[in-house]
Enzyme design. Structure first.
Site, PDB file in Angstrom:
ATOM      1  N   ASN A 105       0.853  -1.188   0.000  1.00 25.74           N
ATOM      2  CA  ASN A 105       0.000   0.000   0.000  1.00 25.74           C
ATOM      3  C   ASN A 105       0.886   1.234   0.000  1.00 25.74           C
ATOM      4  O   ASN A 105       2.033   1.189   0.464  1.00 25.74           O
ATOM      5  CB  ASN A 105      -0.890   0.005   1.251  1.00 25.74           C
ATOM      6  CG  ASN A 105      -1.854   1.183   1.259  1.00 25.74           C
ATOM      7  OD1 ASN A 105      -2.453   1.530   0.231  1.00 25.74           O
ATOM      8  ND2 ASN A 105      -2.013   1.819   2.417  1.00 25.74           N
ATOM      9  N   HIS A 107       0.608   5.204   1.422  1.00 28.27           N
ATOM     10  CA  HIS A 107      -0.210   6.039   2.313  1.00 28.27           C
ATOM     11  C   HIS A 107       0.406   7.441   2.369  1.00 28.27           C
ATOM     12  O   HIS A 107       1.620   7.569   2.529  1.00 28.27           O
ATOM     13  CB  HIS A 107      -0.265   5.414   3.712  1.00 28.27           C
ATOM     14  CG  HIS A 107      -1.139   6.182   4.651  1.00 28.27           C
ATOM     15  ND1 HIS A 107      -2.518   6.114   4.587  1.00 28.27           N
ATOM     16  CD2 HIS A 107      -0.850   7.055   5.641  1.00 28.27           C
ATOM     17  CE1 HIS A 107      -3.025   6.912   5.518  1.00 28.27           C
ATOM     18  NE2 HIS A 107      -2.038   7.499   6.169  1.00 28.27           N
ATOM     19  N   SER A 134       4.435   7.053   2.511  1.00 30.91           N
ATOM     20  CA  SER A 134       5.073   5.794   2.897  1.00 30.91           C
ATOM     21  C   SER A 134       4.547   4.644   2.053  1.00 30.91           C
ATOM     22  O   SER A 134       3.331   4.520   1.864  1.00 30.91           O
ATOM     23  CB  SER A 134       4.774   5.463   4.369  1.00 30.91           C
ATOM     24  OG  SER A 134       5.071   6.543   5.225  1.00 30.91           O
ATOM     25  N   ASP A 143      -3.128   0.713   8.090  1.00 29.88           N
ATOM     26  CA  ASP A 143      -1.946   1.546   7.821  1.00 29.88           C
ATOM     27  C   ASP A 143      -0.815   1.274   8.815  1.00 29.88           C
ATOM     28  O   ASP A 143       0.019   2.152   9.076  1.00 29.88           O
ATOM     29  CB  ASP A 143      -2.317   3.043   7.847  1.00 29.88           C
ATOM     30  CG  ASP A 143      -3.338   3.392   6.766  1.00 29.88           C
ATOM     31  OD1 ASP A 143      -3.273   2.789   5.684  1.00 29.88           O
ATOM     32  OD2 ASP A 143      -4.189   4.254   7.027  1.00 29.88           O
TER      33      ASP A 143
HETATM   34  C1  GAR Z   1      -2.756   8.859  -3.008  1.00 28.97           C
HETATM   35  O1  GAR Z   1      -2.323  10.055  -2.414  1.00 28.97           O
HETATM   36  C2  GAR Z   1      -2.617   7.711  -2.052  1.00 28.97           C
HETATM   37  O2  GAR Z   1      -1.488   7.805  -1.229  1.00 28.97           O
HETATM   38  C3  GAR Z   1      -3.868   7.877  -1.245  1.00 28.97           C
HETATM   39  O3  GAR Z   1      -4.859   8.203  -2.178  1.00 28.97           O
HETATM   40  C4  GAR Z   1      -4.259   8.897  -3.275  1.00 28.97           C
HETATM   41  C5  GAR Z   1      -4.637   8.198  -4.536  1.00 28.97           C
HETATM   42  O4  GAR Z   1      -4.244   8.950  -5.651  1.00 28.97           O
HETATM   43  N1  GAR Z   1      -4.191   6.661  -0.533  1.00 28.97           N
HETATM   44  C6  GAR Z   1      -4.810   6.640   0.635  1.00 28.97           C
HETATM   45  O5  GAR Z   1      -5.180   7.647   1.209  1.00 28.97           O
HETATM   46  C7  GAR Z   1      -5.039   5.263   1.205  1.00 28.97           C
HETATM   47  N2  GAR Z   1      -5.670   5.335   2.477  1.00 28.97           N
HETATM   48  P1  GAR Z   1      -4.217   8.287  -7.101  1.00 28.97           P
HETATM   49  O6  GAR Z   1      -5.576   7.615  -7.318  1.00 28.97           O
HETATM   50  O7  GAR Z   1      -4.040   9.466  -8.024  1.00 28.97           O
HETATM   51  O8  GAR Z   1      -3.093   7.309  -7.168  1.00 28.97           O
END
Ligand code: GAR
Length: 208
Positions: A105, A107, A134, A143
């Site tokens: 994942n 985060h 991370s 997480d």
């Molecule tokens: C990213 O910033 C990722 O780290 C976050 O969602 C966004 C997705 O962007 N993930 C979380 O918050 C997981 N809990 P993307 O769809 O443009 O890759």
């Protein structure tokens, strides 16, 4: 070569970074799965010629039922690695156990800080001078799995949530392809103590 499934819920910019940066000789993106039919990332996948599946969580009676169907959909592609890239659902212990050691994942915080949602807002509210992202192995704690790689971003005096998120996201697009490549090359694993290891060496708690 490592067969990879990517799970998304939205824009899929991290998916795009994987499409653009993963070395084709070691990595094969074989499927993109989304819980939302409108996710822009599904178009990115289709344009890259990657198979897509939508599993709408609203059509399932329970989280357990949904995750069971998700496992079946993923395993139909016979993957070696499952990559969560903005997949905005909490996964059941059964799902996490099924993919133990092969579930990553990303985060948007410097874990263990700011697990959960609204990480950029919380970092700003706390007055942090540094924020980031991370990559970690997924464990049953939300997480909370072992961190592999972190990217740090300076918080600027005039930052708002959106600008900060944008700069963090840019860093995500470098560290996620790198960590996935390490896994595909067989360099990254969870050892029997639950620690993440790169080339057999335990990775420190804060990641690399
Ligand atoms: C990213 O910033 C990722 O780290 C976050 O969602 C966004 C997705 O962007 N993930 C979380 O918050 C997981 N809990 P993307 O769809 O443009 O890759």
């Amino acid at each position: 070569s490592c067969r990879i499934a990517v799970l998304i819920s939205g824009s899929g910019s991290n998916l795009q970074a994987l499409i653009d940066q993963l070395p084709g000789d070691h990595c094969q993106l074989v499927a993109v799965l989304s819980n939302r039919a409108e996710a822009l990332g599904l178009q990115r996948a289709a344009e890259a010629g990657i198979a897509t599946r939508v599993l709408d969580h609203r059509e399932f009676a329970s989280r357990e039922d949904y995750d069971q169907a998700l496992v079946a959909a993923i395993d139909a592609f016979q993957v070696d690695l499952v990559v969560l890239a903005g997949f905005m659902r909490i996964l059941t212990p059964a799902f996490v156990r099924h993919y133990h050691g092969r579930l990553l994942n990303i985060h948007p915080s410097l874990l263990p800080l700011y697990k959960g949602l609204h990480t950029h807002r919380r970092a700003l509210q706390a007055g942090d001078r540094e924020h980031g992202a991370s990559v970690h192995f997924v464990s049953e704690e939300l997480d909370g799995g072992p961190v592999i790689l972190q990217a740090r971003v300076a918080v600027l005096a005039d930052d708002d949530e959106q600008r900060l998120a944008q700069r963090v996201l840019q860093q995500e697009h470098s560290i996620y392809p790198l960590a996935v490549r390490w896994f595909a090359e067989g360099r990254l694993r969870i050892n029997n103590l639950g620690r993440a290891c790169l080339d057999g060496e335990p990775i420190p708690p804060g990641g690399i």
